[in-house]
Design a protein around this motif. Structure first.
Motif, PDB file in Angstrom:
ATOM      1  N   PRO A 176      14.256   3.344 -42.410  1.00  0.00           N
ATOM      2  CA  PRO A 176      14.819   2.622 -41.637  1.00  0.00           C
ATOM      3  C   PRO A 176      16.451   2.205 -42.592  1.00  0.00           C
ATOM      4  O   PRO A 176      16.652   2.229 -43.902  1.00  0.00           O
ATOM      5  CB  PRO A 176      14.885   1.276 -41.304  1.00  0.00           C
ATOM      6  CG  PRO A 176      13.497   1.333 -42.290  1.00  0.00           C
ATOM      7  CD  PRO A 176      13.475   2.744 -42.771  1.00  0.00           C
TER       8      PRO A 176
ATOM      9  N   LEU B 238      17.866  -0.450 -43.753  1.00  0.00           N
ATOM     10  CA  LEU B 238      17.864  -1.718 -44.140  1.00  0.00           C
ATOM     11  C   LEU B 238      18.246  -2.931 -43.926  1.00  0.00           C
ATOM     12  O   LEU B 238      17.800  -3.748 -43.842  1.00  0.00           O
ATOM     13  CB  LEU B 238      16.658  -2.028 -45.487  1.00  0.00           C
ATOM     14  CG  LEU B 238      15.552  -0.424 -45.872  1.00  0.00           C
ATOM     15  CD1 LEU B 238      15.104  -0.281 -47.447  1.00  0.00           C
ATOM     16  CD2 LEU B 238      14.321  -1.439 -45.181  1.00  0.00           C
TER      17      LEU B 238
ATOM     18  N   ALA C 137      16.681  -4.589 -40.621  1.00  0.00           N
ATOM     19  CA  ALA C 137      16.045  -3.755 -39.882  1.00  0.00           C
ATOM     20  C   ALA C 137      14.686  -3.813 -41.590  1.00  0.00           C
ATOM     21  O   ALA C 137      13.130  -3.959 -40.878  1.00  0.00           O
ATOM     22  CB  ALA C 137      15.992  -2.334 -40.691  1.00  0.00           C
TER      23      ALA C 137
ATOM     24  N   ARG D 164       8.646  -0.214 -37.841  1.00  0.00           N
ATOM     25  CA  ARG D 164       9.766   0.257 -38.447  1.00  0.00           C
ATOM     26  C   ARG D 164       9.109   1.932 -38.093  1.00  0.00           C
ATOM     27  O   ARG D 164       9.968   3.120 -37.521  1.00  0.00           O
ATOM     28  CB  ARG D 164       9.685   0.156 -40.356  1.00  0.00           C
ATOM     29  CG  ARG D 164      10.007  -0.838 -40.605  1.00  0.00           C
ATOM     30  CD  ARG D 164       9.908  -0.734 -42.317  1.00  0.00           C
ATOM     31  NE  ARG D 164      10.267  -1.794 -42.745  1.00  0.00           N
ATOM     32  CZ  ARG D 164      10.909  -1.973 -43.792  1.00  0.00           C
ATOM     33  NH1 ARG D 164      10.583  -1.463 -45.017  1.00  0.00           N
ATOM     34  NH2 ARG D 164      10.830  -3.191 -43.989  1.00  0.00           N
TER      35      ARG D 164
END
Lengths: 507, 329
Positions: A92, A94, A139, A147
């Protein structure tokens, strides 16, 4: 032949130096079709996804998508044309919120869509994937399994025609697998084609019409799902003991695959090696553990079971010292160690073997191992190294390879080996079978059984009920941050509440 | 997949939006307006410091756009500052342009340089990109030192008289206004989402349809435009430019320390950092050696204890006060 295939790949080859990761793979996906790809860890399945998604350029072969040759087309252009993919190990963005992760896909494909409309579309996808409550959070805060959901949601935000799912079912309990299957089935009306790489056999069995087995980068078998799953050759290279076994956990007291357990002397009067009492913990305002009591005595193997979100990983983090409990005590050998940082706990002999592996990719296998035994005399260190290599011959063969160049299962072996190098008194295994091929799980659990026979004290956090029950002396089952059930493995196995906790709560 | 009832991470009851971003938004135009109004009554010393401060903020903002939002840590700041200054001087001297028209030309030249070198430097990622831009800056400086038509080591003189201190302050303020507008658009629009995906994970960004090269190029050109503009303003103020000063590492290092001290990827970072750095430089103006040593110590301390800079540190404290601290380490 019915019309143009959605995607056709011919003679795909991917070489890394001398290593051939994908060797002459040919596949075809027609509109409306779901293709499953299975195979042992390291067989080249993720490489195949990389080739189809455009992240990797093939060394040979060609890919035709909707009648157009896209072999030389880059990843972003393929995404814009409707090929969405997920990463096996989630990647992801982040430092962006969960919603922004989806908006990125949305904005890049439809640059001039009104902002409100884009946000609504993304929220609808988040809702569907069960992430809407986390939409505004970074995220980075999501745990591994969420996730994975984000990976799916982000790929869906593209509005893809062809969706490539790389092991999105790993680590889910039964009820969640059912949800995932429901999601995949509902996608069939929106997405023209799906490629599913999966070790969770139920997903493969219930979603895929056609199955392809890959081994050593080559197509090993291909055909209708039932036929491929029934094949003895496929069982030999991939399915292992899962072949023919019932899929529902705790359905029956299955015969243990490992050698019969020998009861070992455990001194019940001595101070427990590890004792948690009334532990509460959480992240920010989210409370996850709600008064957990747990004991591990020297020489015992204790398993912690529970659905995802029950708080198992949080519990493991408390024991490692990386999360400070808000209330309650953590005792090691009877001494209060609540709130001690990880390095202090590890010096006391507590080792961790975490989900997600965390191998140092720039170091070789051997260096990764040696690093875990810093400050130990050379002869002793060599001796421990030999013991790890004896347990995992795969590692000995690859001692000079980079840690992350190995397959998922081998990396997991390395993670276990690394924990052993410190010669700990207690190892906490946190979902070590996550994302492994069934046959690889067999081998890992054989290794754990061997360690058990050597008298190692273990705390095993596990998703797979049968395997955990086969290994453990005592079991704790968690629900909503509490211990809902505990007792000897035999007692828990026969307790009707176990089945209820696993199958009844999450749906 | 409906959310399981046992979800470990429930969203905390965070209904109250933090108030500081809103405050910041109204603060920017107010501060710029106040500076414009105050200019006529400011002392020469204040104007001099103000010019330096505003230019430094503009440069730091531009650098922050690349490094903080785009993950493009560049050590090539000096190249774009230098090109801006030289193009301004050249356009005024050779083409007889008014300096006010030559200023944006300096910016455009910066953007053009970015376009020309982008193919080469974007082949490199992460640290290698950083080293690549450093090589570019050094190569350009050596070229300017040795290339006689551009004045060589002696440099160039501006053929017209530079405006007075008031005028220069106005120029710096205009540069900052342009910078603020660019930054507001680039960091609040959907472009910022795309830019941050490239920063966080370039490959994953491509997999969701983002075109990393294009996004990076736009960012690089925008930042370089602003740097060229600031360089042109500096050239205008000096009236005499030479390669060692205009293409010197000093620019690069100062801008970098401003952003690191203030806070990378945060809108308020460059301002706070610039005020801090300029104030420190003034306080220790008589002891240059001490100044260097203290700056070094501060940089180390900030990187070690406040990796998000002073602003990041402040925000973390605010957040802790508002929401209580979590148990996580």
């Amino acid at each position: 032949m019915t019309g143009t295939p959605l995607l056709q790949a011919q003679g795909l080859v991917k070489r890394y130096g001398g290593v051939v990761a994908t060797d002459q793979v040919t596949l075809r996906i027609d509109p409306g079709e779901v293709l499953g790809v299975i195979g042992p860890n390291g067989a080249g399945k993720s490489t195949l996804i990389g080739l189809l998604g455009g992240e990797l350029a093939p060394s040979e072969g060609r890919i035709v998508y909707c009648g157009e040759d896209i072999t030389r087309v880059g990843a972003s252009e393929r995404a814009r044309r409707g090929i969405g993919r997920t990463y096996q190990i989630p990647r992801p963005f982040l430092d962006m919120t969960v919603r922004e992760n989806l908006l990125a896909a949305r904005h890049s494909v439809q640059a001039f869509e009104p902002a409100r409309q884009a946000a609504q579309a993304c929220d609808a996808i988040l809702e569907r994937c069960g992430l809407i409550d986390a939409a505004a959070r970074p995220a980075r805060e999501l745990p591994l399994l969420r996730r994975k959901r984000l990976e799916v949601a982000r790929a869906l935000a593209l509005g893809p025609k062809l969706l490539l799912l790389d092991e999105v079912g790993a680590g889910l309990v039964d009820a969640e697998v059912t949800e995932l299957i429901g999601l995949i089935q509902s996608l069939r009306h929106e997405v023209q084609g799906l490629v599913i790489i999966e070790h969770v056999l139920r997903v493969v069995r219930e979603c895929c019409e056609r199955l392809m087995v890959i081994n050593f980068g080559k197509t090993f078998a291909e055909g209708p799902t039932a036929q491929v799953m029934g094949s003895d050759e496929v069982a030999a290279i991939y399915l292992g003991t899962a072949h023919g076994k019932k899929a529902t956990p705790a359905a029956a007291p299955a015969a243990p695959a490992a050698p019969a357990k020998v009861a070992r002397p455990v001194d019940v009067r001595a101070e427990p090696l590890l004792a948690l009492q009334g532990v509460h913990a959480g992240y920010g305002l989210a409370r996850v553990l709600d008064g957990v009591d747990l004991q591990v005595r020297a020489g015992e193997v204790v398993a912690v079971l529970g659905t995802n979100g029950a708080g198992k990983t949080t519990l493991a983090r408390v024991i490692s010292g990386s999360l400070v409990p808000t209330a309650g005590t953590l005792r090691v050998d009877g001494h209060d160690r609540t709130g001690q940082p990880p390095h202090v706990l590890s010096r006391l002999g507590l080792a961790q073997c975490m989900e997600g592996r965390r191998i140092f990719g720039t170091l070789t296998v051997e260096e990764n191992l040696l690093l875990a035994a810093r400050g130990v005399r050379d002869t002793l260190r060599a001796e421990r190294l030999q013991r790890v290599y004896a347990l995992f011959p795969d590692l000995a063969q690859r001692r000079r390879n980079a840690g992350t160049s190995m397959s998922g299962g081998q990396q997991q072996m390395l993670a276990i080996g690394r924990a052993l190098m410190a010669q700990p008194r207690l190892i906490v295994f946190d979902e070590i079978s996550l994302g492994l091929a069934p046959i690889m799980m067999d081998r890992l659990y054989e290794a754990l059984a061997a360690l058990r026979a050597q008298g190692l004290t273990m705390l095993v956090v596990e998703q797979d009920v049968d395997r955990a029950l086969d290994l453990a002396d005592r079991v704790y089952v968690m629900e909503h941050g509490r211990i809902a059930l505990s007792g000897t493995a035999q007692a828990v196995r026969n307790d009707p509440q176990l089945r209820h906790l696993y199958i009844g709560t999450a749906d | 997949m409906a959310p399981p009832s046992t979800s470990a991470l429930r969203a905390p009851a965070m209904t109250a939006r933090p108030w500081w971003p809103e405050l910041w938004r109204t603060l920017i135009p107010a501060a710029l307006l106040l500076l414009a109004l105050m200019a006529p009554v400011m002392s020469d010393y204040a104007l001099e410091i103000g010019f330096r401060l505003l230019l430094l903020v503009a440069l730091a903002e531009a650098w922050n756009l690349m490094a903080g939002y785009g993950g493009l840590v560049s050590l090539g700041t000096a190249s774009f500052v230098g090109v801006g200054a030289y193009v301004l001087t050249g356009a005024v001297n050779k083409a007889g342009l008014h300096w006010a028209l030559a200023l944006p030309l300096g910016g455009l030249a910066g953007a053009l340089l970015a376009l020309v070198v982008s193919r080469a430097v974007f082949r490199l990622r992460g640290l290698y990109f950083t080293v690549g831009t450093l090589a570019l800056a050094e190569a350009l400086r050596l070229f300017m030192v040795n290339f006689a038509p551009f004045g060589g080591a002696t440099g160039l003189f501006l053929a017209v008289d530079p405006p007075g201190l008031q005028g220069l302050f106005g120029v710096a303020l205009s540069v900052l206004v342009v910078t603020t507008v660019v930054m507001e658009v680039a960091t609040r629009s959907r472009f910022s989402i795309l830019l941050r995906t490239v920063r966080d994970d370039e490959d994953a960004a491509a997999q969701v349809g983002v075109r990393p090269f294009r996004i990076k190029l736009i960012t690089f050109m925008l930042a370089s435009f602003l740097m060229g503009l600031a360089g042109a303003a500096q050239g205008l103020k000096l009236g005499a430019i030479e390669p060692y000063g205009m293409f010197g590492m000093n620019w690069t290092v100062t801008v970098l320390s401003v952003v690191v001290i203030g806070g990378q990827g945060l809108r308020a970072g460059p301002v706070v950092g610039a005020v801090f750095v300029v104030a420190l430089a003034e306080l220790l103006a008589d002891w240059p050696a001490v100044h260097l040593a203290i700056t070094g110590v501060i940089l180390i301390a900030v990187i070690r204890f406040a990796p998000q800079g002073l602003v990041g540190l402040g925000l973390a404290l605010l957040r802790r006060r508002d929401f209580g601290s979590g148990g996580a380490r």
